[in-house]
Design an enzyme around this catalytic site. Sequence first.
Site, short mmCIF file in Angstrom:
data_model
loop_
_atom_site.label_atom_id
_atom_site.label_comp_id
_atom_site.label_asym_id
_atom_site.label_seq_id
_atom_site.Cartn_x
_atom_site.Cartn_y
_atom_site.Cartn_z
CG ASP A 1 17.01 9.33 34.18
OD1 ASP A 1 16.83 8.88 33.05
OD2 ASP A 1 16.65 10.48 34.52
CG ASN B 1 19.67 8.37 25.60
OD1 ASN B 1 20.28 8.85 24.65
ND2 ASN B 1 19.55 9.01 26.75
CG PHE B 2 19.07 8.74 19.35
CD1 PHE B 2 19.09 10.13 19.35
CD2 PHE B 2 20.26 8.07 19.16
CE1 PHE B 2 20.28 10.82 19.15
CE2 PHE B 2 21.45 8.74 18.96
CZ PHE B 2 21.47 10.13 18.96
NE ARG C 1 22.92 17.48 17.68
CZ ARG C 1 21.65 17.86 17.76
NH1 ARG C 1 21.31 19.11 17.55
NH2 ARG C 1 20.72 16.99 18.06
#
Lengths: 383, 386
Positions: A171, A98-99, A38
């Site tokens: 993770d 990974n949204f 972004r």
Amino acid sequence: MNRPLEGLLVLEFCQFLAGPSAGLKLADLGARVIKIERPGSGDACRQLSIKNIFVEEDSLLFHTINRNKESYAADLKNPEDLAKLKQLIAKADIMTHNFRPGVMEKIGLDYQSVQLINPQLIYGVVTGYGKEGPWAGKPGQDLLVQSVSGLTYLSGSAIDGPVPFGLSVSDIMCGNHLAQGVMAALIKRAKTNKGVLVEVSLLESVLDVQFEVITTYLNDGGKLPNRSQAKGSAHAYLSAPYGMYETADGYLALAMGSLPEICQLIDCDITDLYTDTHSAFENRDLLIERLAETFKKQPSRLWLERLERHGIWCAEVLNYQSATALNNYEYLQIEQQLDLGNAKQIRTTVSPIRLDHEKLFAAKAAPKLGFDTAAINNEFDIN
Amino acid sequence: MRPLEDYLVIDFSQFLSGPSASLRLADFGARVIKIERLGVGDICRTLYTSDLIMNGESSVFHAINRNKESLEVDLKNEDDKKLVQELLKKADVMIHNFRPGVMERLGFDYNAVAVLNPKIIYGEISGYGTGGDWKGKPGQDLLLQSVTGLTSLTGNEDSGPVAMGLSVVDMLAGAHLAQGILACLYRKVVKNEGGFVQVSMMESAYDFQFETITTFMNDGGCLPQRSKKNNANAYLGAPYGIYQTENGYLSLAMGSIPVLGKLLGCAELLDYTDVMEAYSKRDEIKAILAKHLLTGSTAHWLSILEPADIWCADVLNWDTLMAHDGFKSLNMIQEVEMADGYQYQTTRCPIRIDGELLTSAKGSPKLGQDNTQIKEFINQNIIADA
């Protein structure tokens, strides 16, 4: 050198650790990885620091996870940027994101939609808890996933309460699983010439880490793990002497081994506690405490010399200073140096995989936000 | 169709590291044949954990070796050696995790196998590398945790070293080996080349710690400092940790301290307005939080924090986890069956491909159960080739 994934283009829409750690693995194996970020802020990990260490404008943490990648700035909510991204997706082999469930559907970059743009695309998705069920909308954060998975009842001693692993284990394992799934998908695609959907979640990954002990639980009548009361015990399911013991000047670790033999070597009387191999389970806590009394009396080196000579599985417990000073640390070439330009360097780790006798060094530092946007637009004729 | 359908993997490895890699390849669709020592087999068969023996073998063996076949051989016997060599000629992948030098003595090191089959992907796991002064040391998980600094990250400041209570380094090495093998299998598809993949547990343990060891390398060599209580990560500030409540535990990840104070009705936390204090004063902040959270139930705190988007969770054990719909909707448990009809439950592969769960009903093999069939398979191939 001839890296296996050379020529493959990966678009990484992921942030934080799980997805980007998979991207790093693919990059070190030869793929070209472009982070889609972004404008203005980028991967949120750029501002997430540990111990407040930054290297120029980005955190050292970001640099660790995102070396050997490029950065392309695009706003998924801006129609012009989205149109450009679709041109890039048309050229890619792999994309990962990974949204939370539903986000990519709204943007129009879900698997079904991108198949229309690129029918051979491999599409990797990371979620916290899967895309269905009551937890699908929960934040996929490592400590929270550890907490609901039962993992916190395996470390430390029984009196400690729940003890999480002191690293983002869900993770990291999830990133490893995503990398595996994506590479298996490449092999599948070579046969079918069609796109492949790969899905992983932090929760499934941290359950997989527990596969041995969960299998035991599923078949022993549902007994919960029984951690030792004794300090230093290292595994809820293994018998004495498995654990770490304080010595006169440090700690040593003892793995599985014959108790009578070990106790003879260290001159510790356990005859009242030990009659046969079952005693090592039944009297685990008392045995660990008994051994601990003996080990406290002498320095680690003395114990190691006595035990190692007889092939007993043991080691000194090291911290980062003593561990990184080992000859073997240097021999294995754990570190590499990244060049940040203007004479600045940082040190970090290298891929743990060796291929065809070579370490997969990759000294390219992490990209500044949007550093490669113009060059990529130019290269792929994106307008 | 599974990605590795029609691929053959010959696996000489024992215990967890190598076999966990071949389990993944099996779930991806490969045929995996364990090469096991005459009369004994994979030592994991008799490595009992929790005293639980299932159908004559350890529960751990059953978890790691489902979906595989077993060939029982004596590699020092010429006929058996020849049989294994013929298998390797047909194989796509070979795996072992013997100590350095063993495969050279047995005649199955990479150079020897590459002569038999130049296109094979040969994967090996060592504890500490194949040369260097530690090559002969036992590559055992707890010892690897101990010598790589990993035990200084878990537990509290005064806990001493705390191991992660699972063989996590074994599993990481297995995961890395599987990645190297998959990458080379892809290269084989494209370029028709073999490959040699090497992983050591020591390098895998540092890869696991890549964030913290990179910090150590660049912060002037400061050792990790765990918080006094409620530690969950030595490098993170308050509130990161697990806290006891009136009736259980609550875990809290990142979050602003004054915001938490306001939500929880804890006035003492309102003064920590400087974000740097979350780390520099984490011990006192955590102590205040710990005392306050004891005054209410886990459900009570969750009902306040979750609607405010604070990252928090209940702390579950396997009983409460498996009773929850969040777990049930994953379909993580599968039932498998051995050749003799013995059934058991275990977890499935954590990866989904094209929406499919990669389950497999095949249980672990009895030692040597596939000898006859594999010998026939080889004989037929030899005849076909002639």
